[in-house]
Write a protein that holds these residues in place. Structure first.
Motif, PDB file in Angstrom:
ATOM      1  N   THR A 212       1.218  -1.369  -0.232  1.00 18.35           N
ATOM      2  CA  THR A 212       0.029  -0.030  -0.390  1.00 18.35           C
ATOM      3  C   THR A 212       0.740   1.287  -0.285  1.00 18.35           C
ATOM      4  N   LEU A 213       1.843   1.453   1.116  1.00 21.48           N
ATOM      5  CA  LEU A 213       2.507   2.385   0.816  1.00 21.48           C
ATOM      6  C   LEU A 213       3.710   2.254  -0.320  1.00 21.48           C
ATOM      7  N   LEU A 214       3.953   1.083  -0.844  1.00 17.78           N
ATOM      8  CA  LEU A 214       4.236   1.122  -2.438  1.00 17.78           C
ATOM      9  C   LEU A 214       3.620   1.976  -2.789  1.00 17.78           C
ATOM     10  N   ALA A 215       2.362   1.566  -3.304  1.00 21.10           N
ATOM     11  CA  ALA A 215       1.669   2.086  -4.071  1.00 21.10           C
ATOM     12  C   ALA A 215       1.015   4.048  -4.532  1.00 21.10           C
ATOM     13  N   PHE A 216       0.369   4.482  -3.096  1.00 19.83           N
ATOM     14  CA  PHE A 216       0.546   5.176  -2.525  1.00 19.83           C
ATOM     15  C   PHE A 216       2.131   6.304  -3.161  1.00 19.83           C
ATOM     16  N   CYS A 217       2.938   6.256  -2.573  1.00 21.41           N
ATOM     17  CA  CYS A 217       4.374   6.226  -3.139  1.00 21.41           C
ATOM     18  C   CYS A 217       4.870   6.923  -4.861  1.00 21.41           C
ATOM     19  N   LEU A 218       4.457   5.716  -5.542  1.00 19.08           N
ATOM     20  CA  LEU A 218       4.079   5.550  -7.211  1.00 19.08           C
ATOM     21  C   LEU A 218       2.711   6.248  -8.036  1.00 19.08           C
ATOM     22  N   ALA A 219       2.130   6.891  -7.252  1.00 18.19           N
ATOM     23  CA  ALA A 219       1.106   7.749  -7.393  1.00 18.19           C
ATOM     24  C   ALA A 219       0.972   9.157  -8.568  1.00 18.19           C
ATOM     25  N   ARG A 220       2.384   9.511  -7.992  1.00 15.79           N
ATOM     26  CA  ARG A 220       2.672  10.867  -8.744  1.00 15.79           C
ATOM     27  C   ARG A 220       3.102   9.915 -10.452  1.00 15.79           C
ATOM     28  N   PRO A 221       4.487   9.038 -10.029  1.00 12.00           N
ATOM     29  CA  PRO A 221       5.041   8.753 -11.373  1.00 12.00           C
ATOM     30  C   PRO A 221       3.848   7.921 -12.073  1.00 12.00           C
ATOM     31  N   LEU A 222       3.457   7.536 -11.549  1.00  8.46           N
ATOM     32  CA  LEU A 222       1.992   6.915 -12.467  1.00  8.46           C
ATOM     33  C   LEU A 222       1.405   7.629 -13.351  1.00  8.46           C
ATOM     34  N   GLY A 223      -0.029   8.463 -12.780  1.00  7.21           N
ATOM     35  CA  GLY A 223       0.078   9.346 -13.217  1.00  7.21           C
ATOM     36  C   GLY A 223       0.878  10.311 -14.059  1.00  7.21           C
ATOM     37  N   ALA A 224       2.023  10.173 -14.440  1.00  4.46           N
ATOM     38  CA  ALA A 224       2.649  10.814 -15.582  1.00  4.46           C
ATOM     39  C   ALA A 224       3.080  10.084 -16.193  1.00  4.46           C
ATOM     40  N   LEU A 225       3.342   8.313 -16.019  1.00  2.79           N
ATOM     41  CA  LEU A 225       3.473   7.626 -16.972  1.00  2.79           C
ATOM     42  C   LEU A 225       2.068   6.814 -17.897  1.00  2.79           C
ATOM     43  N   SER A 226       0.932   7.802 -17.610  1.00  3.82           N
ATOM     44  CA  SER A 226       0.053   7.437 -18.668  1.00  3.82           C
ATOM     45  C   SER A 226      -0.290   8.152 -19.463  1.00  3.82           C
ATOM     46  N   LEU A 227       0.298   9.029 -19.552  1.00  7.65           N
ATOM     47  CA  LEU A 227       0.166  10.229 -20.484  1.00  7.65           C
ATOM     48  C   LEU A 227       1.905   9.369 -21.245  1.00  7.65           C
ATOM     49  N   GLY A 228       2.697   8.546 -21.301  1.00 12.11           N
ATOM     50  CA  GLY A 228       3.099   8.138 -22.068  1.00 12.11           C
ATOM     51  C   GLY A 228       4.948   8.252 -21.900  1.00 12.11           C
ATOM     52  N   THR A 279     -12.815  10.717  -9.240  1.00  9.60           N
ATOM     53  CA  THR A 279     -11.665  11.185  -9.077  1.00  9.60           C
ATOM     54  C   THR A 279     -10.782  11.477 -10.011  1.00  9.60           C
ATOM     55  N   GLY A 280     -11.517  10.710 -11.622  1.00 14.54           N
ATOM     56  CA  GLY A 280     -11.143  11.684 -12.766  1.00 14.54           C
ATOM     57  C   GLY A 280      -9.651  10.274 -12.811  1.00 14.54           C
ATOM     58  N   PRO A 281      -8.543  10.701 -13.769  1.00 14.67           N
ATOM     59  CA  PRO A 281      -7.522   9.507 -14.139  1.00 14.67           C
ATOM     60  C   PRO A 281      -6.337   9.323 -13.150  1.00 14.67           C
ATOM     61  N   ASP A 282      -6.250  10.726 -12.275  1.00 15.39           N
ATOM     62  CA  ASP A 282      -5.679  10.716 -11.471  1.00 15.39           C
ATOM     63  C   ASP A 282      -5.088  10.120 -10.634  1.00 15.39           C
ATOM     64  N   PRO A 283      -4.035   9.308 -10.307  1.00 13.72           N
ATOM     65  CA  PRO A 283      -3.864   8.027  -9.158  1.00 13.72           C
ATOM     66  C   PRO A 283      -4.029   8.659  -8.180  1.00 13.72           C
ATOM     67  N   ARG A 284      -3.225   9.608  -7.472  1.00 16.11           N
ATOM     68  CA  ARG A 284      -3.456  10.514  -6.380  1.00 16.11           C
ATOM     69  C   ARG A 284      -4.944  10.671  -5.260  1.00 16.11           C
ATOM     70  N   TRP A 285      -6.193  10.641  -6.251  1.00 15.61           N
ATOM     71  CA  TRP A 285      -7.581  10.780  -5.893  1.00 15.61           C
ATOM     72  C   TRP A 285      -7.469   9.615  -6.293  1.00 15.61           C
ATOM     73  N   LEU A 286      -7.427   8.282  -7.101  1.00 18.79           N
ATOM     74  CA  LEU A 286      -7.830   6.751  -7.434  1.00 18.79           C
ATOM     75  C   LEU A 286      -7.781   6.098  -6.509  1.00 18.79           C
ATOM     76  N   LEU A 287      -6.264   5.993  -6.249  1.00 16.45           N
ATOM     77  CA  LEU A 287      -5.613   5.158  -4.609  1.00 16.45           C
ATOM     78  C   LEU A 287      -6.399   5.133  -3.716  1.00 16.45           C
ATOM     79  N   PRO A 288      -6.820   6.560  -2.842  1.00 15.93           N
ATOM     80  CA  PRO A 288      -7.206   6.414  -1.709  1.00 15.93           C
ATOM     81  C   PRO A 288      -8.921   6.013  -1.496  1.00 15.93           C
ATOM     82  N   TYR A 289      -8.921   6.348  -3.017  1.00 13.13           N
ATOM     83  CA  TYR A 289     -10.909   6.391  -3.511  1.00 13.13           C
ATOM     84  C   TYR A 289     -10.845   4.638  -3.476  1.00 13.13           C
ATOM     85  N   CYS A 290      -9.996   4.247  -3.766  1.00 14.03           N
ATOM     86  CA  CYS A 290     -10.297   2.503  -4.303  1.00 14.03           C
ATOM     87  C   CYS A 290      -9.503   1.749  -2.716  1.00 14.03           C
TER      88      CYS A 290
END
Length: 340
Positions: A212-228, A279-290
């Protein structure tokens, strides 16, 4: 115009914050009902007494020894599966990605069944590590078969379906060959919260907490990666490292949840789709919701399974499979998914 845009951002943040509060309320209600509802209905005031002022009654024993561990395991496993699904969908940019659909749960299941049937492993501490290893191998295998960096949603879905079929065929074959282990495995392979004690939870809590901690730490990089990949690099994210760490997080979350409850599918598919309109596609909101809504779904499904055919129960894995199957049909019928 700038003022209107600022007002819209404030409204969006308020809506998202309100959704988190609603998730907390729904999870609290689900926990309370999970402690109160079953073959024997226990009023909520007696549940409170059993938790905080026990006097040794039969209701105290039911709540503290049976339903409380079941509820806590449901919360932990539900959050783990919901987070894993959100990370997987964001990482692969595949709206159909799910730990069950992409073979991760099947890999953990096959490894655990192998440990029980062929290697004689009987303790939870023994087959926990098999579950983690099986989940990791399946995740890497599906990603490789799907084309790795060149993977498309369709190729990943097809690779996951093939790996799922092969691994569950292997699991069923072992069950038929080893009749002595069949009784031990049959409830586990369906996916259930029943019959689990608190000791199992405390053994996997560090692993789920780490994932869980690792997933939350990856929220911002995952959001960037979703753009390519190129956009991610321009935003300071490392695509390769993000992918590797995401697989580690998925493995920890899915392997731990599967080791405790068995393979429970579709939770990781349903919840991200259910909360993404807020939440939209932003993992920073998507992950806490999930992390909030997935355990509420898990406990709700478990409660439904307890009351549909009393005094018997329907395992939670069957209920989530039914609900998830309906959602999956709806998703593949959508034009934008069908054209991927």
């Amino acid at each position: 115009m700038p003022g209107a845009a600022a007002g819209q951002r404030v409204a969006t943040r308020s809506r998202r914050a309100g959704g988190l509060v609603l998730g907390i309320v729904l999870l609290a209600v689900a926990c309370a009902l999970s402690l109160a509802v079953g073959t024997k209905q226990i009023p909520l005031d007696q549940v409170w007494t059993a938790l905080f002022e026990p006097s040794g009654t039969k209701n105290d024993a039911i709540v503290r020894e049976l339903r409380l561990p079941r509820t806590l395991i449901g919360v932990a496993a539900g959050a783990a599966l919901g987070l894993a699904g959100a990370v997987m969908q964001t990482l692969t940019r595949n709206p159909l990605a799910d730990p069950g659909l992409l073979g991760v749960n099947a890999g953990a299941s096959a490894a655990v069944v192998t440990a029980i049937s062929l290697l004689g492993v009987e303790s939870f501490n023994g087959y926990l590590w098999f579950a983690l290893a099986g989940a990791a191998v399946a995740a890497v295998l599906v990603n490789a078969l799907g084309g790795s960096r060149a993977a498309t949603p369709v190729r990943l879905a097809l690779a996951g379906t093939a790996v799922n079929a092969a691994l569950f065929g292997y699991v069923n074959g072992l069950q038929l060959v080893d009749l002595g282990a069949l009784d031990t495995m049959r409830h586990w392979t369906v996916g259930t919260l029943a019959g689990r004690d608190a000791g199992l939870l405390w053994r996997v809590v560090p692993l789920i907490a780490g994932g869980t901690l690792l997933a939350f730490c990856l929220a911002r990089p995952l959001g960037a990666l979703s753009l390519g990949d190129d956009s991610a690099r321009a935003l300071g994210a490392a695509p390769g490292r993000t992918r590797v760490l995401s697989i580690v997080a998925i493995t920890l979350l899915c392997g731990s949840a599967t080791a405790v409850c068995g393979p429970i599918g579709f939770v990781g598919l349903m919840i991200p789709h259910a909360v993404r309109p807020f939440t939209g596609p932003d993992p920073r909101w998507l992950l806490p919701y999930c992390a909030l809504y997935a355990p509420a779904l898990m406990l709700g499904s478990d409660i439904v399974g307890r009351v549909v055919v009393p005094p018997s129960e329907i395992e939670v894995g069957i209920v989530t499979a039914f609900l998830g199957g309906l959602l999956f049909i709806q998703l593949v019928r959508r034009r934008r998914v069908a054209q991927l």
